[in-house]
Design a protein around this motif. Structure first.
Motif, mmCIF file in Angstrom:
data_model
loop_
_atom_site.group_PDB
_atom_site.id
_atom_site.type_symbol
_atom_site.label_atom_id
_atom_site.label_comp_id
_atom_site.label_asym_id
_atom_site.label_seq_id
_atom_site.Cartn_x
_atom_site.Cartn_y
_atom_site.Cartn_z
ATOM 1 N N PHE A 200 0.845 -1.188 0.000
ATOM 2 C CA PHE A 200 0.000 0.000 0.000
ATOM 3 C C PHE A 200 0.887 1.246 0.000
ATOM 4 C CE2 PHE A 200 -2.321 3.308 2.411
ATOM 5 C CZ PHE A 200 -3.334 3.528 1.490
ATOM 6 N N PHE A 201 0.492 2.232 -0.831
ATOM 7 C CA PHE A 201 1.275 3.457 -0.985
ATOM 8 C C PHE A 201 0.345 4.659 -0.836
ATOM 9 C CE2 PHE A 201 3.118 0.083 -3.447
ATOM 10 C CZ PHE A 201 4.471 0.142 -3.139
ATOM 11 N N LYS A 202 0.853 5.681 -0.150
ATOM 12 C CA LYS A 202 0.080 6.907 0.046
ATOM 13 C C LYS A 202 0.882 8.081 -0.497
ATOM 14 C CE LYS A 202 -2.127 9.559 3.756
ATOM 15 N NZ LYS A 202 -2.358 9.609 5.218
ATOM 16 N N GLU A 203 0.179 8.962 -1.212
ATOM 17 C CA GLU A 203 0.846 10.130 -1.796
ATOM 18 C C GLU A 203 1.301 11.075 -0.680
ATOM 19 O OE1 GLU A 203 0.036 13.330 -5.422
ATOM 20 O OE2 GLU A 203 -1.660 12.468 -4.302
ATOM 21 N N ARG A 204 2.465 11.627 -0.868
ATOM 22 C CA ARG A 204 2.945 12.600 0.110
ATOM 23 C C ARG A 204 2.811 14.016 -0.455
ATOM 24 N NH1 ARG A 204 7.951 10.198 -1.411
ATOM 25 N NH2 ARG A 204 9.299 11.614 -2.596
ATOM 26 N N ASP A 205 2.724 14.958 0.434
ATOM 27 C CA ASP A 205 2.641 16.354 0.004
ATOM 28 C C ASP A 205 4.034 16.984 0.048
ATOM 29 O OD1 ASP A 205 2.747 16.202 2.763
ATOM 30 O OD2 ASP A 205 1.731 18.116 3.053
ATOM 31 N N ILE A 206 4.202 18.061 -0.733
ATOM 32 C CA ILE A 206 5.441 18.836 -0.722
ATOM 33 C C ILE A 206 5.077 20.310 -0.594
ATOM 34 C CG2 ILE A 206 6.769 17.173 -2.080
ATOM 35 C CD1 ILE A 206 6.316 18.971 -4.515
ATOM 36 N N THR A 207 6.067 21.083 -0.265
ATOM 37 C CA THR A 207 5.850 22.519 -0.106
ATOM 38 C C THR A 207 6.340 23.252 -1.349
ATOM 39 O OG1 THR A 207 6.099 22.394 2.293
ATOM 40 C CG2 THR A 207 6.352 24.560 1.281
ATOM 41 N N LYS A 208 5.483 24.166 -1.870
ATOM 42 C CA LYS A 208 5.860 24.990 -3.014
ATOM 43 C C LYS A 208 5.671 26.468 -2.681
ATOM 44 C CE LYS A 208 5.339 21.987 -7.004
ATOM 45 N NZ LYS A 208 4.730 21.858 -8.359
ATOM 46 N N PHE A 209 6.437 27.284 -3.394
ATOM 47 C CA PHE A 209 6.332 28.739 -3.209
ATOM 48 C C PHE A 209 5.311 29.318 -4.175
ATOM 49 C CE2 PHE A 209 10.420 27.817 -1.351
ATOM 50 C CZ PHE A 209 10.471 28.667 -0.252
ATOM 51 N N PHE A 210 4.575 30.312 -3.679
ATOM 52 C CA PHE A 210 3.573 30.998 -4.493
ATOM 53 C C PHE A 210 3.670 32.510 -4.252
ATOM 54 C CE2 PHE A 210 1.999 26.748 -3.801
ATOM 55 C CZ PHE A 210 1.459 26.388 -5.013
ATOM 56 N N THR A 211 3.141 33.248 -5.206
ATOM 57 C CA THR A 211 2.988 34.698 -5.030
ATOM 58 C C THR A 211 1.517 35.028 -4.997
ATOM 59 O OG1 THR A 211 3.056 35.105 -7.418
ATOM 60 C CG2 THR A 211 5.152 35.204 -6.215
ATOM 61 N N GLY A 212 1.190 36.129 -4.282
ATOM 62 C CA GLY A 212 -0.203 36.498 -4.159
ATOM 63 C C GLY A 212 -0.375 38.001 -4.135
ATOM 64 N N PRO A 213 -1.584 38.445 -3.825
ATOM 65 C CA PRO A 213 -1.849 39.892 -3.776
ATOM 66 C C PRO A 213 -1.061 40.553 -2.640
ATOM 67 C CG PRO A 213 -3.707 38.635 -2.912
ATOM 68 C CD PRO A 213 -2.777 37.639 -3.500
ATOM 69 N N THR A 214 -0.385 41.594 -2.977
ATOM 70 C CA THR A 214 0.437 42.291 -1.985
ATOM 71 C C THR A 214 -0.419 43.273 -1.193
ATOM 72 O OG1 THR A 214 1.013 44.016 -3.555
ATOM 73 C CG2 THR A 214 2.496 42.129 -3.406
ATOM 74 N N ILE A 215 0.123 43.626 -0.076
ATOM 75 C CA ILE A 215 -0.564 44.642 0.722
ATOM 76 C C ILE A 215 -0.473 45.990 0.004
ATOM 77 C CG2 ILE A 215 -0.107 43.483 2.933
ATOM 78 C CD1 ILE A 215 2.243 45.352 3.311
ATOM 79 N N LYS A 216 -1.384 46.895 0.327
ATOM 80 C CA LYS A 216 -1.357 48.233 -0.272
ATOM 81 C C LYS A 216 -0.201 49.022 0.345
ATOM 82 C CE LYS A 216 -4.309 52.178 -1.293
ATOM 83 N NZ LYS A 216 -5.662 52.776 -1.104
ATOM 84 N N CYS A 217 0.654 49.468 -0.541
ATOM 85 C CA CYS A 217 1.874 50.119 -0.048
ATOM 86 C C CYS A 217 1.630 51.617 0.198
ATOM 87 C CB CYS A 217 3.005 49.958 -1.047
ATOM 88 S SG CYS A 217 3.552 48.230 -1.171
ATOM 89 N N SER A 218 1.829 52.035 1.411
ATOM 90 C CA SER A 218 1.777 53.467 1.757
ATOM 91 C C SER A 218 3.206 54.007 1.783
ATOM 92 C CB SER A 218 1.123 53.656 3.143
ATOM 93 O OG SER A 218 1.929 53.040 4.138
ATOM 94 N N ARG A 219 3.305 55.356 1.861
ATOM 95 C CA ARG A 219 4.635 55.939 1.893
ATOM 96 C C ARG A 219 5.418 55.430 3.095
ATOM 97 N NH1 ARG A 219 5.610 62.361 1.964
ATOM 98 N NH2 ARG A 219 5.258 62.123 -0.268
ATOM 99 N N ASP A 220 4.720 55.346 4.225
ATOM 100 C CA ASP A 220 5.396 54.885 5.447
ATOM 101 C C ASP A 220 5.969 53.477 5.271
ATOM 102 O OD1 ASP A 220 4.793 57.270 6.624
ATOM 103 O OD2 ASP A 220 2.989 56.510 7.638
ATOM 104 N N LEU A 221 5.162 52.574 4.656
ATOM 105 C CA LEU A 221 5.639 51.192 4.463
ATOM 106 C C LEU A 221 6.808 51.133 3.490
ATOM 107 C CD1 LEU A 221 2.242 49.226 4.273
ATOM 108 C CD2 LEU A 221 3.877 49.300 6.190
#
Length: 351
Positions: A200-221
């Protein structure tokens, strides 16, 4: 004329003597009532007895299998005999009639003269069958014994026939050939053997990198250097599989019930031969009454596993999607069923 009458009388007298010598049966002597050989054996271990019992069954269910036929010398298999005793034994085989008497725990072999009435053999040898059994005579050719002939006398009951039949009759089934749901009925004196080899074999998960919506950039940030591309990582199905020890029957895509109650892998692995290999016997225990076990076998789809995504935010994300992923499984399964014996179908064989 008197000479003619005298000659005629002599001839008739000689003929009468010859006729009487042919019609008068022989009697087994006291010395011949003692067995030539007694061969002890464990119950069910005698090749000769097993074949003899099967030959009774074949009067109703012929198999025409030459391997099941009684062969000369089967009675002596496993028995050590000196050259002198064997020569004497073979001499008696040629010059007398041989009677092999089979009991559940031993064979007794007798040699008797020709012209003994076959129906009287048990009486003349003063033989008694075992308790709750009767003698069944096999291979009675003619009414009288003859030189070189062999008679088989079996102490037997129907339970002996049904138990022995498991060694000679079996039906084989493969999981691939069975319906989605199959039922087997294991009656008294029948046996079902389930053998299973699996991985019996079970699929394993792996970790991948993703990009997403960024925060709204203010002058201070921006001035603080905390504004940029959104990056995060989360677990996803890898398409690669790991072997898992001790799977359940559900994992393997099999359902098993005994008289409506689910059987678990733990019930089967009690008889595990090696990791991933099981042989399990289903046999009714109360053999003094009629008992039937119902064994149900079901083919199922292999399971999948829904788990929560493991998500880790790295930089500047306004939001990170969270949810579930589904991991697959796969198995290698060989499952075979053997049904041993015909059970109570043998109860109407005449003994």
């Amino acid at each position: 004329m008197p000479y003619v009458l005298l000659l005629l009388c002599l001839l008739l007298g000689a003929c009468g003597e010859k006729s009487n010598s042919i019609s008068t049966p022989s009697v087994v002597s006291t010395s011949e009532q003692r067995s030539f050989i007694v061969i002890a054996h464990e119950k069910g271990s005698s090749v000769f007895r097993n074949k003899a019992l099967n030959s009774i069954v074949e009067t109703k269910f012929p198999s025409n299998n030459p391997n099941f036929e009684i062969k000369k010398g089967d009675e002596l298999l496993g028995y050590d005999m000196s050259e002198r005793d064997r020569a004497f034994y073979e001499h008696n085989e040629r010059t007398m009639a041989k009677v092999i008497v089979s009991f559940t725990d031993r064979l007794e072999i007798y040699f008797v003269p020709r012209k003994v009435e076959i129906p009287e053999i048990t009486t003349q040898l003063k033989l008694t069958p075992e308790a709750q059994r009767k003698f069944k005579l096999i291979n009675p050719n003619g009414r009288y014994t003859e030189e070189g002939n062999t008679l088989y006398l079996i102490s037997v009951n129907h339970e002996d026939l049904m138990e022995n039949d498991k060694n000679f009759y079996q039906e084989n089934f493969d999981l691939q050939d069975l319906k989605e749901r199959s039922a087997f009925y294991v009656e008294s004196y029948k046996e079902m053997v389930l053998s299973m080899n699996y991985e019996f074999f079970k699929e394993r998960d792996i970790t991948k990198f993703f990009t997403g919506p960024t925060i709204k950039c203010s002058r201070d940030l921006i001035e603080a250097g905390t504004c940029g591309r959104c990056e995060y990582r989360k677990s996803v199905p890898s398409g690669n599989f790991d072997k898992i020890a001790n799977p359940s029957l559900d994992d393997l895509g099999v359902g098993l019930k005994l008289d409506g109650q689910a059987i678990k892998m733990g019930n089967l692995t009690a008889e595990m031969l090696a990791p991933g290999s099981v042989v399990f016997h289903f046999a009714p225990q109360a053999l003094d009454v009629s008992v039937t076990l119902k064994v149900e076998l079901e083919k199922k789809a292999l399971p999948t596993y829904r788990i929560s995504e493991n998500v880790e935010e790295l930089t500047y994300c306004a939001s990170v999607p969270r949810g579930y992923i589904t991991l697959a499984s796969k198995s290698s399964l060989s499952l075979k069923v053997k049904m041993l014996g015909r059970g109570e179908k043998l109860k109407d064989i005449k003994l």
